[in-house]
Write a protein that holds these residues in place. Structure first.
Motif, PDB file in Angstrom:
ATOM      1  N   VAL A  13       0.856  -1.200   0.000  1.00  0.00           N
ATOM      2  CA  VAL A  13       0.000   0.000   0.000  1.00  0.00           C
ATOM      3  C   VAL A  13       0.891   1.249   0.000  1.00  0.00           C
ATOM      4  N   ILE A  18      -1.294  -0.806  -5.233  1.00  0.00           N
ATOM      5  CA  ILE A  18      -2.607  -1.450  -5.047  1.00  0.00           C
ATOM      6  C   ILE A  18      -3.195  -1.827  -6.417  1.00  0.00           C
ATOM      7  N   LYS A  37     -10.333  -0.572   2.373  1.00  0.00           N
ATOM      8  CA  LYS A  37      -9.024  -0.187   2.905  1.00  0.00           C
ATOM      9  C   LYS A  37      -9.212   0.069   4.397  1.00  0.00           C
TER      10      LYS A  37
END
Ligand code: ATP
Ligand code: MG
Length: 137
Positions: A13, A18, A37
């Motif tokens: 991340v 991503i 998330k």
């Protein structure tokens, strides 16, 4: 048709990959049936990895998993559990086959970019840990 749980870990991340990791799933027949998330609490991470609680790396693993936000997904497709594990590559990125997610995006065995359920039974439990039924489409 199976469902499995995937987590894009804090290292990936932070690196901003991503989208690249999600593309690996979508380009290889795995549909993203749910995603969010989240920043795990220490309590969440300890519970999620409880199977490893007696291993020497447990505290480091928990500290790493709470070091930043993660992206949690339900992946769906034929043989999804094994297919996701194949796309991920070996736990230690140094041993991961070229072209796998861990070979391409992971630094080391601690910061190894992704988690994937390792059996259908664990997949069911891990999906229920993160998602309500109404969040899975
Ligand atoms: P994950 O469960 O995160 O998908 P995995 O199933 O490939 O990884 P596990 O054996 O379940 O591997 O270990 C969970 C995590 O613990 C690994 O992703 C890794 O970060 C860490 N880990 C596993 N084995 C070791 C080890 N020998 N030394 C240090 N860390 C380890
Ligand atoms: Mg595992």
């Amino acid at each position: 048709m199976q469902q499995t749980l995937s987590i894009i870990k804090p290292d990936a991340v932070k690196k901003g990959v991503i989208g690249k990791i999600m593309d690996r799933f979508e380009s290889n027949g795995l549909r993203i049936a749910a995603m969010k998330k989240v920043k795990l609490s220490t309590c969440d991470a300890k519970a999620f990895y409880a199977v490893h609680k007696d291993r020497p790396f447990f505290n480091d693993l928990v500290d790493f998993m709470v070091s930043g936000p993660v992206v949690v997904m339900v992946l769906e497709g034929d043989d999804a559990v094994a297919k996701n594990r194949d796309l991920m590559g070996a736990t230690n990125p140094k041993e991961a086959k070229p072209g796998t997610i861990r070979a391409d995006f992971a630094e080391n065995i601690d910061a190894n970019a992704v988690h994937g359920s390792d059996s259908l039974e664990n997949a069911k439990n891990e999906i229920a840990f993160f998602f309500a039924t109404r969040e899975i489409c």
